[in-house]
Design a protein around this motif. Sequence first.
Motif, PDB file in Angstrom:
ATOM      1  N   VAL A 160       0.863  -1.173   0.000  1.00  0.00           N
ATOM      2  CA  VAL A 160       0.000   0.000   0.000  1.00  0.00           C
ATOM      3  C   VAL A 160       0.904   1.229   0.000  1.00  0.00           C
ATOM      4  CG1 VAL A 160      -1.849   1.243   1.156  1.00  0.00           C
ATOM      5  CG2 VAL A 160      -1.763  -1.252   1.290  1.00  0.00           C
ATOM      6  N   TRP A 161       1.077   1.803  -1.180  1.00  0.00           N
ATOM      7  CA  TRP A 161       1.967   2.933  -1.386  1.00  0.00           C
ATOM      8  C   TRP A 161       3.364   2.577  -0.906  1.00  0.00           C
ATOM      9  CZ3 TRP A 161       2.993   7.979   1.452  1.00  0.00           C
ATOM     10  CH2 TRP A 161       3.545   8.934   0.581  1.00  0.00           C
ATOM     11  N   ARG A 162       3.881   3.248   0.135  1.00  0.00           N
ATOM     12  CA  ARG A 162       5.234   2.953   0.603  1.00  0.00           C
ATOM     13  C   ARG A 162       5.238   2.011   1.801  1.00  0.00           C
ATOM     14  NH1 ARG A 162       8.164   8.937   0.306  1.00  0.00           N
ATOM     15  NH2 ARG A 162       7.928   9.233  -1.976  1.00  0.00           N
ATOM     16  N   SER A 163       4.111   1.451   2.108  1.00  0.00           N
ATOM     17  CA  SER A 163       3.991   0.548   3.253  1.00  0.00           C
ATOM     18  C   SER A 163       3.479  -0.813   2.790  1.00  0.00           C
ATOM     19  CB  SER A 163       3.038   1.135   4.301  1.00  0.00           C
ATOM     20  OG  SER A 163       3.495   2.386   4.764  1.00  0.00           O
ATOM     21  N   SER A 164       3.488  -1.744   3.693  1.00  0.00           N
ATOM     22  CA  SER A 164       2.915  -3.059   3.423  1.00  0.00           C
ATOM     23  C   SER A 164       2.134  -3.494   4.659  1.00  0.00           C
ATOM     24  CB  SER A 164       4.008  -4.089   3.096  1.00  0.00           C
ATOM     25  OG  SER A 164       4.963  -4.180   4.141  1.00  0.00           O
ATOM     26  N   ARG A 165       1.160  -4.364   4.438  1.00  0.00           N
ATOM     27  CA  ARG A 165       0.357  -4.846   5.558  1.00  0.00           C
ATOM     28  C   ARG A 165       0.269  -6.361   5.479  1.00  0.00           C
ATOM     29  NH1 ARG A 165      -5.296  -1.954   3.615  1.00  0.00           N
ATOM     30  NH2 ARG A 165      -5.474  -2.970   1.583  1.00  0.00           N
TER      31      ARG A 165
END
Length: 213
Positions: A160-165
Amino acid sequence: DWSSDVCSSDLGSKMLLLVMSTLALAVSNSQAAVWKVGNCPNISGIENFETSKYLGVWYEYANTFEVFQIGSKCVRATYTQDGDKVGVKNEQLNKWFGFYNSVEGSARPADPNNTSVAELKVSFDNIPFQTESVGKVAPNYVVVDTDYTSFAIVYSCSKVWRSSRESLWLLTREQKPAATLVEEAYSTMTQLGLPVGSLKTTNQDNCEALPSL
């Protein structure tokens, strides 16, 4: 009185719909649990995955926090062969109100050209924001380890954009597995670099309201 009974019933129905919807959305990655900066780790599904051995009933021993987990207990999943797909039925009880709910859907290989790897796309029926997918897609159900008879480690991650989940589940064939089995599974997850520290054990006590298998 009658009016209060109607309101209570209507509230219960709305709550049931909410829980069922969030359950499906969570498993489909829209409500994944653990956020971090950066890309998803390079975690792959096991090779030579034997779907027929994986079918049947699995109990959720632990998972990372999901919206659907609020107030839930006695979570179990049943997988059945459904043509060229796998039928999915997730069930749970509400620990506060005692009601039972379930949601059904299907799973198929995330890459139709590589069906031997345990990377699946799961979707649920009659759930908002879900559409039938075709072709190669990102998996949302990755079996990173299993012996088919006692445990399965299931992982999911999305960018998710510059993050991950990330989401993580430990499933077991027994509703209350042996401590040694759990210890070995946690050791494996730790070695793989999975978010073990965010796992919460699922309550599997007083599950009589679950339908008989």
